[in-house]
Design an enzyme around this catalytic site. Structure first.
Site, PDB file in Angstrom:
ATOM      1  N   SER A 176      77.085 -76.599  -9.478  1.00 41.60           N
ATOM      2  CA  SER A 176      77.468 -77.325  -8.269  1.00 41.60           C
ATOM      3  C   SER A 176      77.691 -78.814  -8.483  1.00 41.60           C
ATOM      4  O   SER A 176      78.436 -79.445  -7.742  1.00 41.60           O
ATOM      5  CB  SER A 176      76.401 -77.136  -7.193  1.00 41.60           C
ATOM      6  OG  SER A 176      75.133 -77.529  -7.670  1.00 41.60           O
ATOM      7  N   HIS A 204      79.849 -71.960  -5.307  1.00 40.39           N
ATOM      8  CA  HIS A 204      81.026 -72.831  -5.430  1.00 40.39           C
ATOM      9  C   HIS A 204      82.257 -72.124  -5.978  1.00 40.39           C
ATOM     10  O   HIS A 204      83.359 -72.653  -5.874  1.00 40.39           O
ATOM     11  CB  HIS A 204      80.678 -74.050  -6.301  1.00 40.39           C
ATOM     12  CG  HIS A 204      79.709 -74.945  -5.626  1.00 40.39           C
ATOM     13  ND1 HIS A 204      80.087 -75.990  -4.809  1.00 40.39           N
ATOM     14  CD2 HIS A 204      78.354 -74.915  -5.574  1.00 40.39           C
ATOM     15  CE1 HIS A 204      79.014 -76.577  -4.312  1.00 40.39           C
ATOM     16  NE2 HIS A 204      77.946 -75.945  -4.759  1.00 40.39           N
ATOM     17  N   LYS A 235      81.314 -72.951   1.827  1.00 38.03           N
ATOM     18  CA  LYS A 235      82.056 -73.938   1.034  1.00 38.03           C
ATOM     19  C   LYS A 235      83.558 -73.642   1.125  1.00 38.03           C
ATOM     20  O   LYS A 235      84.171 -73.996   2.115  1.00 38.03           O
ATOM     21  CB  LYS A 235      81.477 -73.978  -0.373  1.00 38.03           C
ATOM     22  CG  LYS A 235      79.948 -74.266  -0.281  1.00 38.03           C
ATOM     23  CD  LYS A 235      79.290 -74.631  -1.521  1.00 38.03           C
ATOM     24  CE  LYS A 235      77.773 -74.614  -1.406  1.00 38.03           C
ATOM     25  NZ  LYS A 235      77.184 -75.487  -0.399  1.00 38.03           N
TER      26      LYS A 235
HETATM   27  C1  LIG Z   1      74.788 -73.526  -6.311  1.00 33.91           C
HETATM   28  C2  LIG Z   1      74.379 -73.500  -4.879  1.00 33.91           C
HETATM   29  N1  LIG Z   1      73.666 -72.460  -4.427  1.00 33.91           N
HETATM   30  C3  LIG Z   1      73.277 -72.371  -3.146  1.00 33.91           C
HETATM   31  C4  LIG Z   1      73.589 -73.356  -2.227  1.00 33.91           C
HETATM   32  C5  LIG Z   1      73.127 -73.233  -0.825  1.00 33.91           C
HETATM   33  O1  LIG Z   1      74.163 -72.798  -0.009  1.00 33.91           O
HETATM   34  P1  LIG Z   1      74.199 -73.183   1.553  1.00 33.91           P
HETATM   35  O2  LIG Z   1      74.703 -74.589   1.643  1.00 33.91           O
HETATM   36  O3  LIG Z   1      75.106 -72.184   2.155  1.00 33.91           O
HETATM   37  O4  LIG Z   1      72.795 -73.073   2.031  1.00 33.91           O
HETATM   38  C6  LIG Z   1      74.346 -74.449  -2.642  1.00 33.91           C
HETATM   39  C7  LIG Z   1      74.707 -75.492  -1.653  1.00 33.91           C
HETATM   40  O5  LIG Z   1      74.698 -76.636  -1.851  1.00 33.91           O
HETATM   41  C8  LIG Z   1      74.725 -74.539  -3.994  1.00 33.91           C
HETATM   42  O6  LIG Z   1      75.409 -75.600  -4.436  1.00 33.91           O
END
Ligand SMILES: Cc1ncc(COP(=O)(O)O)c(C=O)c1O
Length: 388
Positions: A176, A204, A235
């Site tokens: 991310s 992502h 996203k």
């Molecule tokens: C790699 C990763 N996993 C999980 C999440 C969490 O997702 P959400 O924003 O839908 O809670 C994010 C969000 O920033 C992320 O970057």
């Protein structure tokens, strides 16, 4: 309260204080914050769908039909037929037997890992995994073995030390913040050879990577080989929610044991309708992914030509590593003065000494937008001594 203000003072002294900015317009390449216009290069809305008229209409239609809230958890009164329809669509999109929705990606990771593993397990986790994976691992009470980032030789070495234990390998698919892609073929090989479950967080990559936008498993043609595919709708799909896709037995087990699924009110029907429409757009408009890919390739190449050290890959997340948090904040502030919004990312989101600018591309950025951003980044990079 004094102890908190003292801790807060320390956070400020270390250059790690964070504050929220208030957006006044829908999220797209051009936004307004506190009355000022900015070019946005920090959104996770990679396909540029946050203000799409079809998604807005889908939400309005669902509100007309179902009202504004789900009113209960999925296992009590909150499960509508469109929740199930979305799970079927996600499973088809990811090439799995079934899928289960969670209210956020964060809750999907925390709930899934803590329900699969317990203290008799060992979890092998990439050093740069997302916080929600780390928190899920901690909550499970399993033994956590961290391997070096994307280093499959280190992982293989570490796995050898744990025979006959129930085990899970977990990794971000597309990281991310660093924007690099996990080496899935080698991870699959290690997992299968050692009878270890493999979980990939594609928050992502979903809607972005792969021929049909299916994520990193689709990108590598490995959809059948990943035991647990996690993703977000928040996203590229411009909605809300997270999910797990996999075998029917895994999904039924999670629906009965994952506490973040069981003990939380279901997503509103409006957001489910948005996700359904967004999935349809991902399926039927591959040109969005192609434009995103072209924008990314052009911007990465231009940054390299301007002496920034950025790798060549397809990920729409580009990190310019600067080191000290003050330098990252100063770079970001100077870009803000030039009406360009790029977030500074600092510890604890990234390891100490690796504060950075995190640039993210959108399919809806025009080439002129990107040229403007590039000129300012180069000029400020020179002024701050980041490039010569
Ligand atoms: C790699 C990763 N996993 C999980 C999440 C969490 O997702 P959400 O924003 O839908 O809670 C994010 C969000 O920033 C992320 O970057």
């Amino acid at each position: 309260m004094k102890r908190f203000s003292e801790k807060l003072d320390q956070i400020k002294k270390n250059g790690l204080y964070r504050k929220m900015r208030h957006l006044q317009t829908p999220q797209g390449p051009h936004i307004k914050i506190d009355g000022k216009d900015y070019l946005l290069l920090s959104s996770n809305s990679y396909l540029g769908l946050c203000n799409d008229a079809r998604l807005k209409q889908a939400a309005l239609d669902a509100i007309e039909k179902y009202g504004v809230a789900s009113g209960g958890s999925r296992l009590t009164t909150g499960s509508y037929e469109i929740h199930q329809k979305l799970e079927e669509e996600i499973a088809a999109f990811k090439g799995t037997e079934a899928a289960l929705l969670f209210n956020t990606g964060y809750m999907a990771n925390v709930g899934t890992i803590s329900s699969l593993a317990d203290k008799s397990w060992v979890i092998f986790s990439d050093r740069l995994n997302h916080a929600s994976i780390i928190d899920g691992c901690r909550l499970s009470k399993a033994e956590i073995v961290v391997y070096d980032h994307c280093d499959t030789a280190d992982l293989a070495r570490k796995v050898r030390g744990y025979h006959n234990r129930q085990a899970l390998i977990v990794t971000d698919g597309l990281f991310s913040v660093d924007g690099d892609i996990a080496p899935l073929p080698a991870l699959v090989e290690i997992a299968q050879k050692n009878n270890i479950l493999l979980m990939v967080d594609d928050a992502h990559a979903t809607g972005v990577l792969g021929l049909s936008g299916g994520g990193t498993a689709d990108y590598f043609g490995l959809s059948d080989e990943i035991d647990i595919q996690m993703g977000t709708l928040s996203k590229a799909l411009a909605s809300e929610g997270g999910f797990i896709a996999g075998k029917r037995s895994l999904i039924d087990y999670l629906a009965n044991t994952a506490r973040s699924f069981i003990f939380s009110t279901a997503l509103s029907p409006a957001m489910i309708a948005v996700s359904l429409k967004a999935l349809e757009i991902v399926r039927t408009e591959p040109q969005r992914r192609e434009t995103l890919r072209a924008n990314t390739a052009w911007f990465r190449a231009e940054l390299r030509a301007t002496s920034f050290d950025v790798p060549e890959n397809e990920a729409p997340i580009i990190s310019i590593i600067l080191g000290h948090p003050d330098l990252a904040v100063s770079f970001s502030d100077k870009l803000m003065e030039r009406n360009i919004f790029v977030s500074a990312i600092r510890p604890p989101t990234v390891p100490p000494g690796t504060s950075r600018l995190r640039i993210s591309m959108m399919a809806t950025h025009s080439r002129d937008d990107l040229k403007q951003a590039l000129n300012c980044i180069a000029e400020i990079g020179h002024k701050l001594g980041v490039i010569r």
